[in-house]
Design an enzyme around this catalytic site. Structure first.
Site, PDB file in Angstrom:
ATOM      1  N   GLN A 173       0.809  -1.215   0.000  1.00  0.00           N
ATOM      2  CA  GLN A 173       0.000   0.000   0.000  1.00  0.00           C
ATOM      3  C   GLN A 173       0.849   1.275   0.000  1.00  0.00           C
ATOM      4  O   GLN A 173       0.320   2.368  -0.163  1.00  0.00           O
ATOM      5  CB  GLN A 173      -0.946   0.014   1.202  1.00  0.00           C
ATOM      6  CG  GLN A 173      -1.932  -1.138   1.220  1.00  0.00           C
ATOM      7  CD  GLN A 173      -2.695  -1.291  -0.072  1.00  0.00           C
ATOM      8  OE1 GLN A 173      -2.563  -2.293  -0.748  1.00  0.00           O
ATOM      9  NE2 GLN A 173      -3.480  -0.309  -0.443  1.00  0.00           N
ATOM     10  N   ASN A 174       2.163   1.139   0.199  1.00  0.00           N
ATOM     11  CA  ASN A 174       3.019   2.320   0.126  1.00  0.00           C
ATOM     12  C   ASN A 174       3.120   2.715  -1.342  1.00  0.00           C
ATOM     13  O   ASN A 174       3.369   1.888  -2.206  1.00  0.00           O
ATOM     14  CB  ASN A 174       4.403   2.050   0.713  1.00  0.00           C
ATOM     15  CG  ASN A 174       5.191   3.326   0.895  1.00  0.00           C
ATOM     16  OD1 ASN A 174       5.414   4.069  -0.057  1.00  0.00           O
ATOM     17  ND2 ASN A 174       5.608   3.589   2.118  1.00  0.00           N
ATOM     18  N   ARG A 175       2.957   3.995  -1.608  1.00  0.00           N
ATOM     19  CA  ARG A 175       2.874   4.455  -2.997  1.00  0.00           C
ATOM     20  C   ARG A 175       4.200   4.944  -3.566  1.00  0.00           C
ATOM     21  O   ARG A 175       4.246   5.435  -4.690  1.00  0.00           O
ATOM     22  CB  ARG A 175       1.803   5.546  -3.084  1.00  0.00           C
ATOM     23  CG  ARG A 175       0.441   4.899  -2.833  1.00  0.00           C
ATOM     24  CD  ARG A 175      -0.599   5.705  -2.190  1.00  0.00           C
ATOM     25  NE  ARG A 175      -0.200   6.421  -1.003  1.00  0.00           N
ATOM     26  CZ  ARG A 175      -0.897   7.429  -0.502  1.00  0.00           C
ATOM     27  NH1 ARG A 175      -2.004   7.823  -1.095  1.00  0.00           N
ATOM     28  NH2 ARG A 175      -0.529   8.042   0.601  1.00  0.00           N
TER      29      ARG A 175
END
Length: 160
Positions: free
Chosen positions: A38-40
């Site tokens: 989920q880290n962009r």
């Protein structure tokens, strides 16, 4: 819960240094920066540099290094239950001053979020001749910024 940072990823031509706070639990397990799905961070990098899908971690690092971008964390180690930056305590900073002395090509430091920036200011003085920019965190905890907003802010790394 003592957690430790990885080694810096830099080259002799690094001009931009991206600093995070401390790797999260998923990154520590995978032994990769920004490994949480989920880290962009890597989504932003892939967009800005028009990278194909899928792309391996080694290829991601190669994109950054070829574009004179390196990265590291402000904390060498810290106590932190879980992965939230707000929970970082008793941190010991990485040897960033020494890195800047040996990599004089670094002219711009970009902080991946406010926590990395505040930790840097707590442990280091700004160095003359270096530009400092604090950008919105790519962490999933930063719900204020959607991917498009992040891309727009992070565009600074390709226009530098």
């Amino acid at each position: 819960m003592l957690k430790r940072s990885f080694q810096p990823i830099v080259s002799s031509t690094t001009q931009i240094l991206i600093l995070g706070s401390l790797p999260g639990d998923k990154s520590l397990v995978e032994n990769e920066y920004y490994a949480h799905p989920q880290n962009r961070f890597w989504k932003v990098i892939k967009y800005l540099f028009n990278a194909p899908e899928p792309i391996s971690y080694t290829e991601r690092i190669g994109i950054l290094l070829r574009n004179n971008i390196g990265f590291w964390d402000v904390c060498a180690e810290a106590s932190r239950p879980g992965s939230m930056d707000l929970a970082i305590q008793n941190e010991r900073p990485n040897a960033i001053a020494e890195l800047l002395e040996t990599h004089t090509s670094i002219k711009h430091i970009i902080f991946n979020g406010q926590k990395a920036y505040s930790l840097y200011l707590k442990h280091f003085e700004k160095k003359a001749g270096i530009i400092y920019s604090c950008l919105p965190s790519t962490s999933p905890a930063n719900a204020k910024s959607n991917l498009e907003d992040l891309i727009e802010h992070w565009r600074i790394i390709i226009s530098d």
